[in-house]
Design a protein around this motif. Structure first.
Motif, mmCIF file in Angstrom:
data_model
loop_
_atom_site.group_PDB
_atom_site.id
_atom_site.type_symbol
_atom_site.label_atom_id
_atom_site.label_comp_id
_atom_site.label_asym_id
_atom_site.label_seq_id
_atom_site.Cartn_x
_atom_site.Cartn_y
_atom_site.Cartn_z
ATOM 1 N N UNK A 27 0.837 -1.212 0.000
ATOM 2 C CA UNK A 27 0.000 0.000 0.000
ATOM 3 C C UNK A 27 0.864 1.252 0.000
ATOM 4 N N UNK A 28 1.947 1.224 0.782
ATOM 5 C CA UNK A 28 2.852 2.369 0.826
ATOM 6 C C UNK A 28 3.503 2.598 -0.537
ATOM 7 N N UNK A 29 3.941 1.523 -1.181
ATOM 8 C CA UNK A 29 4.554 1.648 -2.506
ATOM 9 C C UNK A 29 3.558 2.219 -3.516
ATOM 10 N N UNK A 30 2.298 1.750 -3.432
ATOM 11 C CA UNK A 30 1.262 2.269 -4.329
ATOM 12 C C UNK A 30 1.029 3.748 -4.086
ATOM 13 N N UNK A 31 1.045 4.148 -2.809
ATOM 14 C CA UNK A 31 0.877 5.561 -2.463
ATOM 15 C C UNK A 31 2.023 6.401 -3.025
ATOM 16 N N UNK A 32 3.248 5.898 -2.893
ATOM 17 C CA UNK A 32 4.410 6.633 -3.382
ATOM 18 C C UNK A 32 4.399 6.751 -4.901
ATOM 19 N N UNK A 33 3.901 5.728 -5.593
ATOM 20 C CA UNK A 33 3.835 5.772 -7.055
ATOM 21 C C UNK A 33 2.899 6.872 -7.542
ATOM 22 N N UNK A 34 1.939 7.244 -6.709
ATOM 23 C CA UNK A 34 0.973 8.256 -7.114
ATOM 24 C C UNK A 34 1.403 9.678 -6.851
ATOM 25 N N UNK A 35 2.599 9.876 -6.267
ATOM 26 C CA UNK A 35 3.054 11.222 -5.910
ATOM 27 C C UNK A 35 3.038 12.198 -7.088
ATOM 28 N N UNK A 36 3.478 11.788 -8.285
ATOM 29 C CA UNK A 36 3.475 12.759 -9.408
ATOM 30 C C UNK A 36 2.089 13.282 -9.766
ATOM 31 N N UNK A 37 1.046 12.576 -9.388
ATOM 32 C CA UNK A 37 -0.307 12.995 -9.768
ATOM 33 C C UNK A 37 -1.016 13.777 -8.667
ATOM 34 N N UNK A 38 -0.409 13.882 -7.476
ATOM 35 C CA UNK A 38 -1.065 14.563 -6.368
ATOM 36 C C UNK A 38 -1.013 16.071 -6.552
ATOM 37 N N UNK A 39 -2.016 16.746 -6.026
ATOM 38 C CA UNK A 39 -2.056 18.203 -6.050
ATOM 39 C C UNK A 39 -1.639 18.710 -4.689
ATOM 40 N N UNK A 40 -0.614 19.521 -4.674
ATOM 41 C CA UNK A 40 -0.175 20.085 -3.401
ATOM 42 C C UNK A 40 0.419 21.468 -3.654
ATOM 43 N N UNK A 41 0.530 22.227 -2.595
ATOM 44 C CA UNK A 41 0.998 23.604 -2.702
ATOM 45 C C UNK A 41 2.176 23.798 -1.763
ATOM 46 N N UNK A 42 3.255 24.345 -2.283
ATOM 47 C CA UNK A 42 4.443 24.605 -1.482
ATOM 48 C C UNK A 42 4.390 26.048 -0.995
#
Length: 341
Positions: A27-42
């Protein structure tokens, strides 16, 4: 979950824990694979929560040592002047100090809530060991896995939450005038009290189980099934579920409510840390008790371990922890909601 329970009972605990561990890693690996598609603000110009709190404590120490208070503000500063004025720094430091003070005010409640976490830590451990020694026959030829009894707590939570919201809160509101029926601190305290009742009920049931084991000559047979139905454990599981509805939900709301919007993650972390530290303290307590008893273990042979005495000890621990709770609630100011200010 059910497959994991069966593996624990019939094969090994190592395999039983290993399967969920592998699933969590996947599950953690699947979550990490999705990082490029997440929306976040720095937020480049905003300090991190712990840095801000740390700076607040540094400023407080400087303020204590200095003759002139660092955060003293003797006159109002306009927004245009604030951008270039040293007094603007004082304003920001003052905000950080207020946030730090809000976090520090949560520590007494955090500490008092540890006794609840210690009590509920017995559900997946000693409650399960108790159930394993009892008659778990549901129908001829089929026994309920001991760890599956934990589902009773989840079922109680699912049933009790709508009862709490739809019945308890409206009735309590007529007496207290509180929109939520009772305050968050009262809700937490009620759950801690119920956890003490749960441990007391567990002690009574375990005393009865030990007596039956003695009557049937099973004291020296740790793997024997005591002729007492597992359904006698239902009250303690249900009480634990009711305590969860009060305290666990109350803690989550309280820690989230009392922290400013910028530090919500800190509030959630404090809430979760209650149960992490509580489980750790429970392990320490079990180790201390096991070193003090002659047998050396509470669970190797439950028919000799006097688990009922341990439950009574937990009742005392919860009562001692709950004792100063009303004093803490009165002495520390907790606003109804920081979000509305």
């Amino acid at each position: 979950m059910q497959a994991s329970v069966l593996r624990e009972d019939n094969l090994s605990w190592g395999l039983g824990f290993g399967v969920p561990c592998i699933c969590m890693i996947l599950s953690l690996l699947l979550f990490l694979l999705g990082i490029p598609t997440y929306r976040y603000k720095i937020k480049r110009h905003e300090k991190k929560p712990f840095v801000r709190i740390g700076h607040a404590f540094v400023a407080a120490i400087r303020n204590w040592c200095a003759t002139t208070p660092v955060v003293a503000i003797e006159e109002e500063v306009s927004e245009t002047d604030c951008l270039h004025s040293p007094r603007c720094l004082s304003l920001f430091i003052a905000d950080d100090i207020e946030e730090a003070k809000a976090a520090v005010r949560l520590i007494p409640i955090w500490t008092s809530s540890l006794v609840f976490a210690i009590a509920i830590a017995q559900c997946p451990t000693f409650f399960t060991v108790q159930g394993k020694t009892m008659d778990r026959t549901l129908v001829p030829g089929f026994k309920i896995p001991a760890a599956s009894l934990q589902a009773l707590t989840s079922i109680t939570i699912l049933v009790f939450i709508p009862i709490y919201d739809r019945i308890f809160v409206p009735i309590a509101r007529t007496f207290t005038g509180e929109p939520t029926g009772i305050t968050m601190l009262q809700r937490i305290g009620t759950g801690i009290f119920l956890s003490a009742i749960c441990m007391l009920v567990a002690a009574v049931i375990e005393t009865e189980r030990l007596e039956i084991a003695k009557i049937n000559g099973l004291v020296d047979e740790p793997n024997a099934t005591v002729p007492k139905s597992m359904w006698w454990l239902v009250p303690q599981y249900m009480l634990l579920g009711a305590a969860d509805v009060f305290t666990r939900v109350g803690l989550q709301e309280f820690f989230y409510d009392q922290i400013s919007n910028e530090l919500k993650s800190v509030g959630v972390a404090l809430y979760l840390s209650v149960f992490g530290v509580g489980n750790f303290l429970s392990s320490i307590l079990v180790s201390i008790v096991e070193k003090a008893i002659e047998g050396g273990s509470l669970s190797d042979n439950l028919n000799q371990g006097h688990l009922n005495y341990f439950y009574c000890l937990l009742v005392g621990v919860v009562v001692v922890g709950l004792g100063p709770f009303p004093i803490i609630a009165k002495s520390c100011f907790y606003g109804s909601s920081r979000n509305s200010t």
